[in-house]
Design a protein around this motif. Structure first.
Motif, short mmCIF file in Angstrom:
data_model
loop_
_atom_site.label_atom_id
_atom_site.label_comp_id
_atom_site.label_asym_id
_atom_site.label_seq_id
_atom_site.Cartn_x
_atom_site.Cartn_y
_atom_site.Cartn_z
N LEU A 117 0.83 -1.21 0.00
CA LEU A 117 0.00 0.00 0.00
C LEU A 117 0.86 1.26 0.00
O LEU A 117 0.53 2.24 -0.67
CB LEU A 117 -0.96 0.00 1.19
N ALA A 118 1.96 1.24 0.72
CA ALA A 118 2.87 2.39 0.74
C ALA A 118 3.49 2.60 -0.64
O ALA A 118 3.61 3.74 -1.11
CB ALA A 118 3.95 2.19 1.79
N GLU A 119 3.87 1.52 -1.31
CA GLU A 119 4.43 1.63 -2.66
C GLU A 119 3.40 2.16 -3.64
O GLU A 119 3.71 2.97 -4.51
CB GLU A 119 4.96 0.28 -3.14
N LEU A 120 2.16 1.72 -3.52
CA LEU A 120 1.09 2.20 -4.39
C LEU A 120 0.85 3.69 -4.15
O LEU A 120 0.74 4.48 -5.10
CB LEU A 120 -0.19 1.40 -4.15
N GLN A 121 0.79 4.10 -2.89
CA GLN A 121 0.61 5.51 -2.57
C GLN A 121 1.76 6.33 -3.13
O GLN A 121 1.56 7.39 -3.72
CB GLN A 121 0.53 5.71 -1.06
N HIS A 122 2.97 5.85 -2.98
CA HIS A 122 4.15 6.55 -3.49
C HIS A 122 4.06 6.72 -5.00
O HIS A 122 4.32 7.80 -5.52
CB HIS A 122 5.40 5.75 -3.10
N ALA A 123 3.68 5.68 -5.70
CA ALA A 123 3.57 5.74 -7.16
C ALA A 123 2.48 6.72 -7.60
O ALA A 123 2.66 7.47 -8.56
CB ALA A 123 3.28 4.35 -7.73
N VAL A 124 1.37 6.73 -6.90
CA VAL A 124 0.27 7.63 -7.25
C VAL A 124 0.65 9.09 -7.00
O VAL A 124 0.39 9.96 -7.82
CB VAL A 124 -1.01 7.27 -6.47
N LEU A 125 1.28 9.35 -5.88
CA LEU A 125 1.64 10.72 -5.53
C LEU A 125 2.74 11.29 -6.42
O LEU A 125 2.77 12.49 -6.68
CB LEU A 125 2.05 10.81 -4.07
N LEU A 126 3.65 10.45 -6.89
CA LEU A 126 4.74 10.92 -7.72
C LEU A 126 4.39 11.02 -9.20
O LEU A 126 5.08 11.70 -9.96
CB LEU A 126 5.97 10.01 -7.57
N ARG A 127 3.34 10.36 -9.61
CA ARG A 127 2.99 10.34 -11.02
C ARG A 127 2.16 11.58 -11.36
O ARG A 127 1.12 11.80 -10.78
CB ARG A 127 2.18 9.09 -11.35
N PRO A 128 2.63 12.36 -12.32
CA PRO A 128 1.81 13.52 -12.72
C PRO A 128 0.53 13.06 -13.40
O PRO A 128 0.51 12.06 -14.12
CB PRO A 128 2.71 14.27 -13.70
N SER A 129 -0.51 13.78 -13.15
CA SER A 129 -1.80 13.42 -13.73
C SER A 129 -1.80 13.69 -15.23
O SER A 129 -1.42 14.76 -15.67
CB SER A 129 -2.92 14.21 -13.06
N GLU A 130 -2.22 12.71 -15.99
CA GLU A 130 -2.36 12.87 -17.43
C GLU A 130 -3.81 13.04 -17.82
O GLU A 130 -4.14 13.23 -18.97
CB GLU A 130 -1.78 11.64 -18.15
N GLN A 131 -4.67 12.94 -16.86
CA GLN A 131 -6.10 13.01 -17.13
C GLN A 131 -6.57 14.45 -16.94
O GLN A 131 -6.44 15.03 -15.88
CB GLN A 131 -6.86 12.08 -16.20
N GLY A 132 -7.10 15.01 -17.98
CA GLY A 132 -7.63 16.36 -17.91
C GLY A 132 -9.13 16.34 -17.72
O GLY A 132 -9.73 15.29 -17.54
N PRO A 133 -9.73 17.48 -17.78
CA PRO A 133 -11.19 17.55 -17.65
C PRO A 133 -11.88 16.81 -18.79
O PRO A 133 -11.38 16.77 -19.90
CB PRO A 133 -11.50 19.04 -17.72
N THR A 134 -13.01 16.24 -18.49
CA THR A 134 -13.75 15.49 -19.52
C THR A 134 -14.97 16.27 -20.00
O THR A 134 -15.81 15.72 -20.67
CB THR A 134 -14.19 14.12 -18.98
N PHE A 135 -15.06 17.53 -19.64
CA PHE A 135 -16.20 18.34 -20.07
C PHE A 135 -15.65 19.71 -20.49
O PHE A 135 -14.59 20.12 -20.03
CB PHE A 135 -17.22 18.48 -18.95
N PRO A 136 -16.34 20.41 -21.35
CA PRO A 136 -15.86 21.73 -21.77
C PRO A 136 -15.88 22.72 -20.60
O PRO A 136 -16.84 22.75 -19.82
CB PRO A 136 -16.85 22.16 -22.85
N LEU A 137 -14.81 23.45 -20.45
CA LEU A 137 -14.75 24.48 -19.41
C LEU A 137 -15.09 25.82 -20.04
O LEU A 137 -14.67 26.13 -21.15
CB LEU A 137 -13.35 24.55 -18.81
N ALA A 138 -15.87 26.62 -19.34
CA ALA A 138 -16.22 27.97 -19.82
C ALA A 138 -15.02 28.87 -19.65
O ALA A 138 -14.32 28.83 -18.64
CB ALA A 138 -17.41 28.51 -19.03
N HIS A 139 -14.73 29.65 -20.65
CA HIS A 139 -13.62 30.60 -20.58
C HIS A 139 -14.16 31.97 -20.20
O HIS A 139 -15.21 32.38 -20.67
CB HIS A 139 -12.91 30.69 -21.95
N GLY A 140 -13.42 32.67 -19.38
CA GLY A 140 -13.85 34.03 -19.09
C GLY A 140 -13.87 34.44 -17.71
O GLY A 140 -13.66 34.21 -16.71
#
Length: 62
Positions: free
Chosen positions: A39-62
């Protein structure tokens, strides 16, 4: 879909035929230690890995 295998968190614990309860697994230093380590190794891997997942819906600009 994609997945990332965290080798250090991929463990095998021989429980077949051990007749252990949850309390018995917690009382076993080798079993509880292996689970905590994975579990510690899994937590370490998750915390160190940059997120590649962006928003899945259009964001309003402005």
């Amino acid at each position: 879909m994609s997945a990332i295998i965290v080798e250090a968190a991929s463990i095998s614990i021989p429980l077949l035929g051990a007749n252990l309860t949850d309390a018995g697994m917690l009382a076993s230093a080798s079993i509880s230690g292996a689970i905590r380590g994975a579990l510690a190794e899994l937590q370490h891997a998750v915390l160190l890995r940059p997120s590649e997942q962006g928003p899945t819906f259009p964001l309003a600009h402005g």
